[in-house]
Design an enzyme around this catalytic site. Structure first.
Site, PDB file in Angstrom:
ATOM      1  N   ARG A 171       9.285   2.681  -3.105  1.00  0.00           N
ATOM      2  CA  ARG A 171       9.047   1.268  -3.433  1.00  0.00           C
ATOM      3  C   ARG A 171      10.365   0.508  -3.529  1.00  0.00           C
ATOM      4  O   ARG A 171      10.497  -0.594  -2.982  1.00  0.00           O
ATOM      5  CB  ARG A 171       8.281   1.213  -4.769  1.00  0.00           C
ATOM      6  CG  ARG A 171       7.877  -0.165  -5.236  1.00  0.00           C
ATOM      7  CD  ARG A 171       6.816  -0.079  -6.319  1.00  0.00           C
ATOM      8  NE  ARG A 171       5.635   0.613  -5.808  1.00  0.00           N
ATOM      9  CZ  ARG A 171       5.283   1.863  -6.155  1.00  0.00           C
ATOM     10  NH1 ARG A 171       5.971   2.546  -7.051  1.00  0.00           N
ATOM     11  NH2 ARG A 171       4.228   2.430  -5.604  1.00  0.00           N
ATOM     12  N   ASP A 225       0.876  -1.157   0.000  1.00  0.00           N
ATOM     13  CA  ASP A 225       0.000   0.000   0.000  1.00  0.00           C
ATOM     14  C   ASP A 225       0.919   1.213   0.000  1.00  0.00           C
ATOM     15  O   ASP A 225       1.861   1.289   0.796  1.00  0.00           O
ATOM     16  CB  ASP A 225      -0.956   0.012   1.197  1.00  0.00           C
ATOM     17  CG  ASP A 225      -2.182   0.863   0.885  1.00  0.00           C
ATOM     18  OD1 ASP A 225      -2.623   0.870  -0.275  1.00  0.00           O
ATOM     19  OD2 ASP A 225      -2.705   1.546   1.787  1.00  0.00           O
TER      20      ASP A 225
HETATM   21  P1  IMP Z   1      -2.501   1.819  -3.843  1.00  0.00           P
HETATM   22  O1  IMP Z   1      -2.665   0.969  -5.061  1.00  0.00           O
HETATM   23  O2  IMP Z   1      -3.650   1.843  -2.924  1.00  0.00           O
HETATM   24  O3  IMP Z   1      -1.207   1.544  -3.150  1.00  0.00           O
HETATM   25  O4  IMP Z   1      -2.490   3.298  -4.409  1.00  0.00           O
HETATM   26  C1  IMP Z   1      -1.372   3.985  -4.553  1.00  0.00           C
HETATM   27  C2  IMP Z   1      -1.657   5.315  -5.213  1.00  0.00           C
HETATM   28  O5  IMP Z   1      -0.678   6.227  -4.721  1.00  0.00           O
HETATM   29  C3  IMP Z   1      -1.455   5.235  -6.723  1.00  0.00           C
HETATM   30  O6  IMP Z   1      -2.656   5.072  -7.411  1.00  0.00           O
HETATM   31  C4  IMP Z   1      -0.790   6.567  -7.025  1.00  0.00           C
HETATM   32  O7  IMP Z   1      -1.772   7.548  -7.203  1.00  0.00           O
HETATM   33  C5  IMP Z   1      -0.024   6.886  -5.758  1.00  0.00           C
HETATM   34  N1  IMP Z   1       1.361   6.358  -5.840  1.00  0.00           N
HETATM   35  C6  IMP Z   1       1.904   5.303  -5.175  1.00  0.00           C
HETATM   36  N2  IMP Z   1       3.172   5.100  -5.535  1.00  0.00           N
HETATM   37  C7  IMP Z   1       3.445   6.022  -6.474  1.00  0.00           C
HETATM   38  C8  IMP Z   1       4.609   6.290  -7.248  1.00  0.00           C
HETATM   39  O8  IMP Z   1       5.638   5.612  -7.199  1.00  0.00           O
HETATM   40  N3  IMP Z   1       4.503   7.340  -8.064  1.00  0.00           N
HETATM   41  C9  IMP Z   1       3.388   8.106  -8.168  1.00  0.00           C
HETATM   42  N4  IMP Z   1       2.277   7.878  -7.510  1.00  0.00           N
HETATM   43  C10 IMP Z   1       2.301   6.836  -6.662  1.00  0.00           C
END
Ligand code: IMP
Length: 208
Positions: free
Chosen positions: A190, A71
């Site tokens: 990440r 997450d």
């Molecule tokens: P998750 O899938 O709930 O972890 O959502 C993460 C959200 O955070 C993504 O849809 C992006 O909008 C943002 N996000 C997470 N990691 C990155 C990254 O490495 N670059 C840009 N946005 C990110």
């Protein structure tokens, strides 16, 4: 010996980065799109860790195989840590008014964030990644990674995904979306979280 792991995501940007980071270790990465039987897990918890644990346990137990769940999100200081766990759907939540989708969700999220930061001097932010590895009946591990920076005045660059076009990492004068993939993975939240995980798995003799 760990030779195959399910990365519990359908986000193509994320998946590409997991594959790039793991490429040197000879582990096969499969994603939720590769699974025949589908289940969905709602990310409805208040912290990154709780959401990642929920995803890892649910998918790991259902498919009975090792899972990596992440997450991640963006925390902006002037917004008290928002969008945070709401990063993926920031455009649609009540905080700061909703934003229409014209092209895609990423663009709507970025437009909303830039609107809320208009005229704000403090543009400090950080990306957060919480990664959970869960192997049913074996072990559960979590790691974290951060990438600090500032929010740009306007989007620049077409690499990466999500908020990358408006995030300028500390020590750079370019946005994350202008960096080559190897460079982003080297400094990203990440990349840091995954490399910590690999170190721990090695110590636990998973022999990555
Ligand atoms: P998750 O899938 O709930 O972890 O959502 C993460 C959200 O955070 C993504 O849809 C992006 O909008 C943002 N996000 C997470 N990691 C990155 C990254 O490495 N670059 C840009 N946005 C990110």
């Amino acid at each position: 010996m760990l030779d195959k792991v399910l990365v519990a995501t359908t986000n193509r940007g994320k998946l590409r980065e997991f594959r790039e980071i793991f490429s040197q270790y000879g582990i096969e990465i499969i994603s939720l799109d590769d699974m025949e039987q589908k289940i969905s897990v709602e990310e409805d918890r208040k912290t990154f860790l709780e959401n990642a644990v929920k995803k890892a346990k649910t998918y790991g137990d259902f498919y009975n195989m090792p899972v990596i769940a992440e997450d991640a999100g963006l925390e902006v200081e002037a917004l008290g840590g928002y969008p945070g766990v709401y990063s993926a759907r920031f455009y649609s939540i009540d905080f700061g008014g909703k934003e229409e989708i014209n092209r895609d969700k990423d663009e709507a999220n970025i437009n909303k964030l830039l609107r809320l930061l208009k005229d704000k001097k403090n543009r400090k932010a950080r990306f957060v990644s919480i990664v959970v590895f869960y192997s049913p009946e074996n072990t559960g591990i979590w790691t974290e990674g951060y990438c600090y920076g500032t929010i740009a005045e306007k989007p620049v660059g077409d690499k990466g995904f999500g908020y990358d076009p408006i995030f300028i990492p500390e020590g750079y004068n370019r946005t994350m979306a202008q960096l080559e993939p190897e460079e982003k993975n080297r400094i990203s939240h990440r990349g840091k979280a995954v490399r910590k995980l690999i170190e721990i798995l090695n110590k636990l003799s998973f022999q990555i």
